[in-house]
Motif scaffolding. Structure first.
Motif, mmCIF file in Angstrom:
data_model
loop_
_atom_site.group_PDB
_atom_site.id
_atom_site.type_symbol
_atom_site.label_atom_id
_atom_site.label_comp_id
_atom_site.label_asym_id
_atom_site.label_seq_id
_atom_site.Cartn_x
_atom_site.Cartn_y
_atom_site.Cartn_z
ATOM 1 N N LYS A 4 -7.228 -6.735 0.686
ATOM 2 C CA LYS A 4 -6.572 -5.863 0.187
ATOM 3 C C LYS A 4 -7.283 -4.792 -0.957
ATOM 4 C CE LYS A 4 -2.069 -8.052 0.090
ATOM 5 N NZ LYS A 4 -1.026 -8.818 -0.656
ATOM 6 N N ILE A 5 -7.115 -3.506 -0.874
ATOM 7 C CA ILE A 5 -7.918 -2.660 -1.564
ATOM 8 C C ILE A 5 -7.217 -2.319 -3.173
ATOM 9 C CG2 ILE A 5 -9.014 -0.340 -1.879
ATOM 10 C CD1 ILE A 5 -10.151 -1.903 0.742
ATOM 11 N N ILE A 6 -8.280 -2.565 -4.116
ATOM 12 C CA ILE A 6 -7.739 -2.304 -5.387
ATOM 13 C C ILE A 6 -8.103 -0.740 -5.880
ATOM 14 C CG2 ILE A 6 -8.459 -2.760 -7.703
ATOM 15 C CD1 ILE A 6 -8.876 -5.661 -6.839
ATOM 16 N N ASP A 7 -7.371 0.041 -5.846
ATOM 17 C CA ASP A 7 -7.166 1.370 -5.794
ATOM 18 C C ASP A 7 -7.378 1.927 -7.356
ATOM 19 O OD1 ASP A 7 -7.232 4.092 -5.869
ATOM 20 O OD2 ASP A 7 -5.350 4.056 -4.444
ATOM 21 N N TYR A 152 -2.408 -4.637 -13.340
ATOM 22 C CA TYR A 152 -1.591 -3.901 -12.502
ATOM 23 C C TYR A 152 -1.276 -4.563 -11.075
ATOM 24 C CZ TYR A 152 0.163 0.128 -9.653
ATOM 25 O OH TYR A 152 0.802 0.783 -8.669
ATOM 26 N N TYR A 153 -2.382 -5.028 -10.549
ATOM 27 C CA TYR A 153 -2.139 -5.787 -9.103
ATOM 28 C C TYR A 153 -1.686 -7.270 -9.371
ATOM 29 C CZ TYR A 153 -4.119 -1.861 -6.707
ATOM 30 O OH TYR A 153 -4.292 -0.518 -6.357
ATOM 31 N N GLU A 227 -13.265 -17.818 1.152
ATOM 32 C CA GLU A 227 -12.197 -16.892 1.743
ATOM 33 C C GLU A 227 -11.113 -16.561 0.639
ATOM 34 O OE1 GLU A 227 -11.505 -15.860 4.754
ATOM 35 O OE2 GLU A 227 -12.715 -16.357 6.262
ATOM 36 N N GLY A 228 -10.769 -15.804 0.479
ATOM 37 C CA GLY A 228 -9.573 -15.571 -0.583
ATOM 38 C C GLY A 228 -10.142 -15.152 -1.866
ATOM 39 N N SER A 264 -9.534 -11.565 -0.829
ATOM 40 C CA SER A 264 -8.263 -11.389 -0.827
ATOM 41 C C SER A 264 -7.956 -9.810 -1.173
ATOM 42 C CB SER A 264 -7.589 -12.323 -1.370
ATOM 43 O OG SER A 264 -8.032 -12.571 -2.863
ATOM 44 N N TRP A 265 -8.694 -9.476 -2.166
ATOM 45 C CA TRP A 265 -8.741 -8.245 -2.997
ATOM 46 C C TRP A 265 -10.251 -7.813 -3.125
ATOM 47 C CZ3 TRP A 265 -4.292 -5.602 -4.071
ATOM 48 C CH2 TRP A 265 -3.272 -6.351 -4.252
#
Length: 296
Positions: A4-7, A152-153, A227-228, A264-265
């Motif tokens: 998942k992308i941390i924006d 935030y995430y 992984e992760g 994962s991020w």
């Protein structure tokens, strides 16, 4: 797995909106606007771009700012005299000396010349030391921005193994302190790697959280992480790219395509950590104006 992308752009925009609202409340309470004084030595194109971005961000949130440009031949004595003038000016809340400086000037000496109560970059030895022993201080903007992203995430750090690649005074060292200390919110077990570290992969492969701030493009590849893992890529490097109009691309210290398949991020470059650094600079300037950290 694909990360998942941390924006960082999104979170930075939210942070700036919060600062803007706080500044409006501050003004409504009868106070003057916060004021940031920037000192720029020389005419380095990259420094001009960075200063422009910071001053535009100030104006967007209601912080007043001025840039004092000095020639690249300025002496250490004259530069420190200029800094002292702003130290003593009660209308100036924050002072930012844009780095890097010309080779004849010592960044350590120049940073130490800034009143630590106006050091909104969080680089002064007083602020670094207070952070280390758990006392209130201005936190270096990039590490502080990384923690805002974690918050935030909802990315947990407690009990995790955090590996920091890069030991600079600006990012690597302070983020390692913040990750490890309970009072800073980290509570992680932290390993710091640097250019003398042998078998880097042996350390990065065990990381639950990997922060890379080494200034070396594509240093970390997919086979070096597990992984992760949560990956925070602080690097921003120019690499030749004939397909781009400018002739180069901006890449991080991680090989994004291979690392994202296991993480994962992950933060992208650009658009990850960078925008947060500027947003936290705005936040620190407001705190300086409020005397929230160092009351009069």
């Amino acid at each position: 797995m694909s990360a998942k992308i941390i924006d960082g752009k999104k979170v930075a925009a939210i942070t700036r909106d919060e600062v803007r609202e706080d500044v409006e409340d501050w003004l409504e309470a009868g106070h003057r606007p916060p004021f940031l004084q920037v000192i720029l030595v020389g005419n380095d194109p990259a420094s001009n771009v960075y200063v422009g971005a910071k001053t535009r961000a100030c104006k967007e949130v209601g912080i007043e700012t001025d840039t004092r440009q000095l020639p690249d031949t300025v002496s250490a004595k004259e530069l420190k005299k200029t800094i002292q003038y702003y130290n003593e000016n009660s209308e100036v809340d924050g002072i930012l000396v844009q780095l890097p400086l010309p080779s004849h000037l010592s960044s350590h000496d120049v940073i130490e010349a800034i009143d630590h109560r106006k050091d909104i970059d969080g680089f002064h030895p007083m602020n670094v030391g207070r952070l280390t022993v758990g006392q209130p201080s201005f936190r270096s903007c990039t590490p502080a921005g990384i923690f805002e992203l974690f918050k935030y995430y909802s990315i947990p750090t407690k009990g995790k193994h955090a590996v920091v690649v890069g030991a600079s005074d600006i990012v690597g060292r302070p983020i390692s302190v913040m990750l490890s200390k309970e009072d800073a919110g980290g509570k992680a077990t932290t390993t710091v790697c640097h250019k003398y570290t042998k078998d880097l992969t042996a350390h990065t492969i065990s990381a639950d959280i990997l922060v890379v701030a080494a200034g070396q493009p594509n240093l970390i590849r997919g086979e070096m992480v597990k992984e992760g893992v949560v990956v925070i890529d602080v690097g921003i490097n120019r690499v030749a790219d004939e397909t781009r109009k400018k002739g180069y691309s901006l890449v991080g210290d991680c090989h994004f395509e291979s690392v994202k398949e296991k993480a994962s991020w992950i933060t992208p470059v650009p658009g990850g950590v960078g925008p947060m650094t500027v947003a936290m600079l705005m936040k620190n300037t407001l705190l300086a104006a409020k005397k929230s950290i160092y009351p009069e």
